[in-house]
Design a protein around this motif. Structure first.
Motif, PDB file in Angstrom:
ATOM      1  N   VAL A   1       0.830  -1.209   0.000  1.00  0.00           N
ATOM      2  CA  VAL A   1       0.000   0.000   0.000  1.00  0.00           C
ATOM      3  C   VAL A   1       0.870   1.267   0.000  1.00  0.00           C
ATOM      4  O   VAL A   1       0.552   2.256  -0.669  1.00  0.00           O
ATOM      5  CB  VAL A   1      -0.993  -0.031   1.191  1.00  0.00           C
ATOM      6  CG1 VAL A   1      -1.602   1.336   1.436  1.00  0.00           C
ATOM      7  CG2 VAL A   1      -2.091  -1.048   0.922  1.00  0.00           C
ATOM      8  N   THR A   2       1.998   1.228   0.718  1.00  0.00           N
ATOM      9  CA  THR A   2       2.870   2.421   0.724  1.00  0.00           C
ATOM     10  C   THR A   2       3.339   2.755  -0.694  1.00  0.00           C
ATOM     11  O   THR A   2       3.380   3.919  -1.084  1.00  0.00           O
ATOM     12  CB  THR A   2       4.094   2.195   1.643  1.00  0.00           C
ATOM     13  OG1 THR A   2       3.620   1.739   2.902  1.00  0.00           O
ATOM     14  CG2 THR A   2       4.914   3.456   1.825  1.00  0.00           C
ATOM     15  N   ASP A   3       3.662   1.713  -1.470  1.00  0.00           N
ATOM     16  CA  ASP A   3       4.107   1.977  -2.849  1.00  0.00           C
ATOM     17  C   ASP A   3       2.953   2.515  -3.695  1.00  0.00           C
ATOM     18  O   ASP A   3       3.159   3.386  -4.546  1.00  0.00           O
ATOM     19  CB  ASP A   3       4.703   0.705  -3.466  1.00  0.00           C
ATOM     20  CG  ASP A   3       6.049   0.359  -2.824  1.00  0.00           C
ATOM     21  OD1 ASP A   3       6.868   1.280  -2.650  1.00  0.00           O
ATOM     22  OD2 ASP A   3       6.262  -0.796  -2.463  1.00  0.00           O
TER      23      ASP A   3
ATOM     24  N   GLY B   1      -1.015   4.795   4.883  1.00  0.00           N
ATOM     25  CA  GLY B   1      -1.039   3.329   4.973  1.00  0.00           C
ATOM     26  C   GLY B   1      -1.024   2.880   6.418  1.00  0.00           C
ATOM     27  O   GLY B   1      -1.867   2.089   6.868  1.00  0.00           O
ATOM     28  N   GLU B   2      -0.056   3.389   7.188  1.00  0.00           N
ATOM     29  CA  GLU B   2       0.072   2.994   8.593  1.00  0.00           C
ATOM     30  C   GLU B   2      -1.112   3.551   9.405  1.00  0.00           C
ATOM     31  O   GLU B   2      -1.679   2.862  10.250  1.00  0.00           O
ATOM     32  CB  GLU B   2       1.323   3.557   9.237  1.00  0.00           C
ATOM     33  CG  GLU B   2       2.714   3.192   8.874  1.00  0.00           C
ATOM     34  CD  GLU B   2       3.093   2.574   7.573  1.00  0.00           C
ATOM     35  OE1 GLU B   2       2.683   3.137   6.540  1.00  0.00           O
ATOM     36  OE2 GLU B   2       3.824   1.590   7.558  1.00  0.00           O
ATOM     37  N   ASP B   3      -1.466   4.820   9.105  1.00  0.00           N
ATOM     38  CA  ASP B   3      -2.521   5.475   9.874  1.00  0.00           C
ATOM     39  C   ASP B   3      -3.833   4.684   9.763  1.00  0.00           C
ATOM     40  O   ASP B   3      -4.502   4.427  10.762  1.00  0.00           O
ATOM     41  CB  ASP B   3      -2.698   6.911   9.348  1.00  0.00           C
ATOM     42  CG  ASP B   3      -3.442   7.764  10.323  1.00  0.00           C
ATOM     43  OD1 ASP B   3      -2.959   7.905  11.464  1.00  0.00           O
ATOM     44  OD2 ASP B   3      -4.536   8.260   9.970  1.00  0.00           O
TER      45      ASP B   3
ATOM     46  N   SER C   1      12.654   6.786   7.240  1.00  0.00           N
ATOM     47  CA  SER C   1      13.063   6.155   5.994  1.00  0.00           C
ATOM     48  C   SER C   1      12.203   4.912   5.760  1.00  0.00           C
ATOM     49  O   SER C   1      11.507   4.438   6.678  1.00  0.00           O
ATOM     50  CB  SER C   1      14.541   5.807   6.032  1.00  0.00           C
ATOM     51  OG  SER C   1      14.816   5.061   7.179  1.00  0.00           O
ATOM     52  N   ARG C   2      12.247   4.372   4.546  1.00  0.00           N
ATOM     53  CA  ARG C   2      11.397   3.233   4.199  1.00  0.00           C
ATOM     54  C   ARG C   2      11.611   2.079   5.191  1.00  0.00           C
ATOM     55  O   ARG C   2      12.723   1.844   5.650  1.00  0.00           O
ATOM     56  CB  ARG C   2      11.691   2.747   2.773  1.00  0.00           C
ATOM     57  CG  ARG C   2      11.178   3.648   1.667  1.00  0.00           C
ATOM     58  CD  ARG C   2       9.690   3.889   1.656  1.00  0.00           C
ATOM     59  NE  ARG C   2       8.839   2.726   1.627  1.00  0.00           N
ATOM     60  CZ  ARG C   2       8.375   2.135   0.523  1.00  0.00           C
ATOM     61  NH1 ARG C   2       8.707   2.615  -0.652  1.00  0.00           N
ATOM     62  NH2 ARG C   2       7.569   1.094   0.592  1.00  0.00           N
ATOM     63  N   GLY C   3      10.535   1.389   5.487  1.00  0.00           N
ATOM     64  CA  GLY C   3      10.607   0.297   6.465  1.00  0.00           C
ATOM     65  C   GLY C   3      10.607   0.830   7.894  1.00  0.00           C
ATOM     66  O   GLY C   3      10.886   0.104   8.843  1.00  0.00           O
ATOM     67  N   GLY C   4      10.252   2.118   8.046  1.00  0.00           N
ATOM     68  CA  GLY C   4      10.447   2.806   9.321  1.00  0.00           C
ATOM     69  C   GLY C   4       9.453   2.500  10.436  1.00  0.00           C
ATOM     70  O   GLY C   4       9.570   3.072  11.521  1.00  0.00           O
ATOM     71  N   SER C   5       8.499   1.611  10.223  1.00  0.00           N
ATOM     72  CA  SER C   5       7.614   1.278  11.347  1.00  0.00           C
ATOM     73  C   SER C   5       8.392   0.560  12.444  1.00  0.00           C
ATOM     74  O   SER C   5       8.058   0.666  13.623  1.00  0.00           O
ATOM     75  CB  SER C   5       6.460   0.385  10.884  1.00  0.00           C
ATOM     76  OG  SER C   5       5.698   1.072   9.948  1.00  0.00           O
ATOM     77  N   ASP C   6       9.433  -0.167  12.051  1.00  0.00           N
ATOM     78  CA  ASP C   6      10.323  -0.788  13.051  1.00  0.00           C
ATOM     79  C   ASP C   6      10.909   0.288  13.968  1.00  0.00           C
ATOM     80  O   ASP C   6      11.103   0.059  15.157  1.00  0.00           O
ATOM     81  CB  ASP C   6      11.529  -1.460  12.360  1.00  0.00           C
ATOM     82  CG  ASP C   6      11.193  -2.793  11.707  1.00  0.00           C
ATOM     83  OD1 ASP C   6      10.081  -3.289  11.919  1.00  0.00           O
ATOM     84  OD2 ASP C   6      12.063  -3.320  10.981  1.00  0.00           O
TER      85      ASP C   6
HETATM   86  N1  ASP Z   1       5.061   1.071   5.093  1.00  0.00           N
HETATM   87  C1  ASP Z   1       6.383   1.612   5.152  1.00  0.00           C
HETATM   88  C2  ASP Z   1       7.234   1.056   4.021  1.00  0.00           C
HETATM   89  O1  ASP Z   1       6.767   0.237   3.232  1.00  0.00           O
HETATM   90  C3  ASP Z   1       7.007   1.433   6.490  1.00  0.00           C
HETATM   91  C4  ASP Z   1       7.020   0.023   7.037  1.00  0.00           C
HETATM   92  O2  ASP Z   1       6.298  -0.838   6.546  1.00  0.00           O
HETATM   93  O3  ASP Z   1       7.751  -0.225   7.996  1.00  0.00           O
HETATM   94  O4  ASP Z   1       8.364   1.449   3.887  1.00  0.00           O
END
Ligand code: ASP
Length: 448
Positions: A48-50, A118-120, A194-199
């Motif tokens: 979804v983010t993309d 997406g996260e919200d 940055s991308r992947g930042g939910s961690d």
């Molecule tokens: N949704 C964001 C991403 O795809 C952050 C994440 O999933 O951690 O980068």
């Protein structure tokens, strides 16, 4: 109190959300939940983010964006309907998307605002679902959670003031569901990590509330000793130290965002990587210290996409400031470097290919010739790095010998060897074409 973060694959479908619900229900200590945007439902799917980025870019470039808009909404519609939640949830998400599109803000802020949806939306949906299964749960916006960040769109950094604000969340009643991936500046502007930042959000919140554990739920059983796409069915890692995880995630271990370790590490919060699909498995635990008798090599990481800039000059060791001037040229050209192993008359600077266009390469080489008058400059492209990582390296005799023998036996030429001063890792630079063969042979000597 535990903080549990659920990644994109755990939020991708209603079935996955039901598993998430069961995991939360199973342990009353899981009081704070951080979520990603819905990820891929299958390998050929789009996150979804993309989709949100596609939507934002199309809108900004004046192109038609309706298709991406519909794709985003249909992902959420599917989840909401399958979980039989209130249709008003979807109306709320649609309103948020429209507001972000129309808001008169800069393109970069618009993109951040859209990316965060997406996260919200995931957090709003999950909190509604948890209530529907009888849990006391509420959605909490990162602003209200106290996540204050620097003004760097797409690469925000947490500000220290946040942590005391986040600590106050301990007093809140019920389960809190916080969207990952973004925070707000002191001027109230939304910024994404940055991308992947939910961690990163998960780790910040775990450090802020001083959680007993930060659980990071993903779609793998554990962290593996080596990339499973190179070696079939590799051994799992039960325990890692923060330093080992940092070294491994630097070179290709993408299970956990490398920036995300910092907050947990500072507060010494143990991190556990677990699988949403098999929550009964122990996963991998990341801690400050391991028992000394545990295996000397913890894992083998590898990554491609490196270049090495080799510069030599007779009597370089006597020339004051040579290394500084060389690195200064890179700094001037806006290029960060990864490592810089050196000899008495030569120095190699390892750079990520993504930071080095052909034009930049020419500019840098010219400046080095003109300003440093070296004997040789050679740029080696298409390199791969392999890191043998383990706390035990510092005190174990023969690790380098074992590794180099394995590489020699599999006919791999070593272009560069570098052992960091921390002695947690040993790095080998090789040609990218040799990577799989090299990794397999190292795995065999250290783990098979
Ligand atoms: N949704 C964001 C991403 O795809 C952050 C994440 O999933 O951690 O980068």
């Amino acid at each position: 109190m535990k903080v549990a973060k659920f990644g994109g694959s755990s939020m991708a479908t209603a079935t996955q959300l039901q598993k998430v619900g069961n995991i939360i229900k199973d342990d009353p200590a899981r009081k704070i939940i951080v979520v990603s945007a819905p990820g891929k439902r299958a390998t050929d799917d789009v996150k979804v983010t993309d989709l949100l980025i596609q939507l934002g870019e199309a809108y900004i470039n004046g192109e038609s964006y309706e298709e991406s808009y519909e794709k985003v909404l249909s992902r959420f519609r599917e989840i909401i309907e399958d979980l039989m939640l209130e249709p008003s949830l979807l109306e709320d998400i649609e309103k948020t998307v429209n507001e972000a599109i129309r808001k008169p803000i800069s393109s970069i802020s618009k993109l951040d605002a859209l990316k965060s949806i997406g996260e919200d939306s995931s957090a709003k949906i999950l909190s509604a679902y948890l209530r529907s299964i009888g849990l006391e749960a509420s959605y909490l916006n990162p602003k209200d959670a106290g996540i204050i960040v620097s003004n760097d769109p797409g690469n925000a950094q947490i500000l220290d003031d946040s942590f005391s604000k986040i600590y106050a969340l301990r007093e809140k009643v019920g389960i809190l569901v916080i969207p990952g991936f973004f925070g707000y500046t002191e001027q109230n502007e939304l910024m994404t990590f940055s991308r992947g930042g939910s961690d990163i959000t998960g780790s910040i919140v775990a450090a802020g509330v001083k959680a007993t554990l930060y659980e990071n739920f993903t779609d793998v059983d554990s962290v593996y000793t080596v990339n499973p796409t190179i070696v079939d069915d590799p051994k799992e890692i039960k325990t890692l130290t923060y330093r080992e995880m940092r070294e491994l995630s630097y070179a290709g271990f993408s299970v956990f965002h490398d920036e995300a370790l910092i907050p947990a590490f500072k507060e010494q919060i143990p991190v556990c990587i677990k699988n949403t699909n098999k929550p009964h498995l122990p996963g991998t635990l990341i801690v400050a210290e391991k028992k000394p008798n545990e295996k000397c090599v913890a894992g083998i990481a590898s990554d491609t996409g490196f270049s090495s800039l080799y510069v030599s000059k007779y009597l370089m060791n006597r020339e004051i400031g040579f290394g500084r001037k060389l690195l200064n040229i890179l700094e001037d050209e806006g290029i960060s470097f990864e490592h810089a192993p050196s000899g008495i008359d030569d120095m190699s600077v390892i750079i990520r290919d993504s930071k080095l266009t052909r034009d930049k390469e020419e500019i840098i080489k010219r400046r080095i010739y003109d300003e440093l008058h070296p004997d040789t400059i050679i740029m080696h492209r298409d390199l791969a790095m392999i890191m043998v990582v383990g706390e035990g390296l510092v005190s174990t005799i023969g690790v380098a010998q074992k590794a180099t023998t394995a590489l020699a036996t599999s006919n791999v030429n070593i272009e560069m060897i570098n052992q960091g001063s921390s002695e947690v890792s040993m790095m080998f630079g090789i040609k990218a074409v040799d990577l799989n063969r090299a990794v397999k042979s190292l795995y065999q000597v250290f783990f098979d």
